[in-house]
Design a protein around this motif. Sequence first.
Motif, PDB file in Angstrom:
ATOM      1  N   ILE A  87      -2.556  -3.690  -2.821  1.00 16.07           N
ATOM      2  CA  ILE A  87      -3.997  -3.937  -2.907  1.00 16.07           C
ATOM      3  C   ILE A  87      -4.358  -5.282  -2.275  1.00 16.07           C
ATOM      4  CG2 ILE A  87      -5.830  -4.498  -4.560  1.00 16.07           C
ATOM      5  CD1 ILE A  87      -4.885  -2.228  -6.280  1.00 16.07           C
ATOM      6  N   LYS A  88      -3.494  -6.253  -2.411  1.00  8.92           N
ATOM      7  CA  LYS A  88      -3.797  -7.585  -1.884  1.00  8.92           C
ATOM      8  C   LYS A  88      -3.531  -7.708  -0.389  1.00  8.92           C
ATOM      9  CE  LYS A  88      -2.780 -11.238  -4.188  1.00  8.92           C
ATOM     10  NZ  LYS A  88      -2.068 -12.298  -4.942  1.00  8.92           N
ATOM     11  N   PHE A  89      -2.533  -6.963   0.133  1.00  6.04           N
ATOM     12  CA  PHE A  89      -2.101  -7.235   1.501  1.00  6.04           C
ATOM     13  C   PHE A  89      -2.146  -6.036   2.444  1.00  6.04           C
ATOM     14  CE2 PHE A  89       0.382 -10.153  -1.301  1.00  6.04           C
ATOM     15  CZ  PHE A  89      -0.265 -11.325  -0.939  1.00  6.04           C
ATOM     16  N   ASP A  90      -2.410  -4.825   1.966  1.00  2.00           N
ATOM     17  CA  ASP A  90      -2.412  -3.660   2.851  1.00  2.00           C
ATOM     18  C   ASP A  90      -3.670  -3.678   3.720  1.00  2.00           C
ATOM     19  OD1 ASP A  90      -3.000  -0.750   3.632  1.00  2.00           O
ATOM     20  OD2 ASP A  90      -0.965  -0.610   2.826  1.00  2.00           O
ATOM     21  N   GLU A  91      -3.492  -3.784   5.034  1.00  2.29           N
ATOM     22  CA  GLU A  91      -4.627  -3.880   5.941  1.00  2.29           C
ATOM     23  C   GLU A  91      -5.397  -2.564   6.046  1.00  2.29           C
ATOM     24  OE1 GLU A  91      -3.687  -5.456   9.726  1.00  2.29           O
ATOM     25  OE2 GLU A  91      -2.949  -7.376   8.952  1.00  2.29           O
ATOM     26  N   GLU A  92      -4.700  -1.439   5.986  1.00  2.00           N
ATOM     27  CA  GLU A  92      -5.394  -0.155   6.054  1.00  2.00           C
ATOM     28  C   GLU A  92      -6.317   0.021   4.854  1.00  2.00           C
ATOM     29  OE1 GLU A  92      -5.416   1.894   8.582  1.00  2.00           O
ATOM     30  OE2 GLU A  92      -4.098   0.489   9.649  1.00  2.00           O
ATOM     31  N   LEU A  93      -5.860  -0.383   3.687  1.00  4.78           N
ATOM     32  CA  LEU A  93      -6.713  -0.318   2.506  1.00  4.78           C
ATOM     33  C   LEU A  93      -7.908  -1.252   2.662  1.00  4.78           C
ATOM     34  CD1 LEU A  93      -7.352   0.550  -0.389  1.00  4.78           C
ATOM     35  CD2 LEU A  93      -5.808  -1.247  -1.189  1.00  4.78           C
ATOM     36  N   ALA A  94      -7.676  -2.445   3.185  1.00  4.62           N
ATOM     37  CA  ALA A  94      -8.768  -3.391   3.391  1.00  4.62           C
ATOM     38  C   ALA A  94      -9.807  -2.821   4.349  1.00  4.62           C
ATOM     39  CB  ALA A  94      -8.220  -4.716   3.920  1.00  4.62           C
ATOM     40  N   LYS A  95      -9.363  -2.179   5.420  1.00  4.13           N
ATOM     41  CA  LYS A  95     -10.306  -1.571   6.359  1.00  4.13           C
ATOM     42  C   LYS A  95     -11.110  -0.463   5.693  1.00  4.13           C
ATOM     43  CE  LYS A  95      -7.626  -2.477  10.563  1.00  4.13           C
ATOM     44  NZ  LYS A  95      -6.876  -1.880  11.705  1.00  4.13           N
ATOM     45  N   ALA A  96     -10.439   0.345   4.860  1.00  4.90           N
ATOM     46  CA  ALA A  96     -11.137   1.423   4.162  1.00  4.90           C
ATOM     47  C   ALA A  96     -12.184   0.868   3.205  1.00  4.90           C
ATOM     48  CB  ALA A  96     -10.127   2.286   3.407  1.00  4.90           C
ATOM     49  N   VAL A  97     -11.882  -0.246   2.554  1.00  5.19           N
ATOM     50  CA  VAL A  97     -12.847  -0.879   1.653  1.00  5.19           C
ATOM     51  C   VAL A  97     -14.041  -1.406   2.432  1.00  5.19           C
ATOM     52  CG1 VAL A  97     -13.215  -2.801   0.058  1.00  5.19           C
ATOM     53  CG2 VAL A  97     -11.129  -1.448  -0.090  1.00  5.19           C
TER      54      VAL A  97
END
Length: 274
Positions: A87-97
């Motif tokens: 949650i803190k470091f996954d870039e794909e998750l950050a882009k989705a958010v």
Amino acid sequence: MQNQMINETNQEGGIRILDLWKVLKKSVLFVILAAVVFGAAAGVYTEFFVQKQYAVSIMFKVSAVDNSGSSAQNLSVAIVDDFVRLIKFDEELAKAVLEKMTVTNEQGEKENISGSRANISILQGSISTHTTENSSIFSVTLTNANPDYAFNMAVALGDVAPKFFGQSQQQIMGTNGSQKGEVKLVRSAQMYDATSPSPVSPNVMRTAVLFALLGAVLCYSAFLVWYVLDTTVRTEEDLKQICEYPILGVIPAIQSVQVTDAKQEIEGEVKGNV
């Protein structure tokens, strides 16, 4: 002999506790004034010039499935740290958010936020997590200078994270075989009063108190240094500290005003007699 030893101890040992107390008595008003000035200045600066930060929290629960028959609860606890790091470091998750979020432009229209490197850094830098030992539940706090932006980030993360991990079939491999974990949202973003949200930092009162103490210490230290460096002999006690010989007598200080008054009285008596 004993007095001589005491004097030598005073000279070699440096400043005494009694000296510290004397300096404090002489400087107490200045110390209080410095504390008030430093504390007030720091409080005003923090209140009006330091950017405030607002935080919104959400809570997740990790659920694990183990094909080897081990306790699912134990596995859930074991892989909490893995999901926290994702949650803190996954870039794909950050882009989705970020794609889930919208902002209002100058024309009052809502538009999506791009998943640029700068925006990803801002999002990941705003995330802090809290885990509890032997618990499969962890909380995520998102902090930003804009309370609406912090709230939107938390809402988007709470909506995207469970779906993201479910769709990607995130596999966590362990010693007992294949384990698949998923994240479930158990508490959504906490609402705040939009008219007057409370910042989590800076703490104005704590800053003012710390700087007040700093001001008092600096002021007292300045007086203490001045006292140590000042070698002027003003009293009989000062003379005793630097001289080992007995004091035979003391010449009192005579104020010039008193001498003048006495002279005028004598002149008046002489004129009266003439």
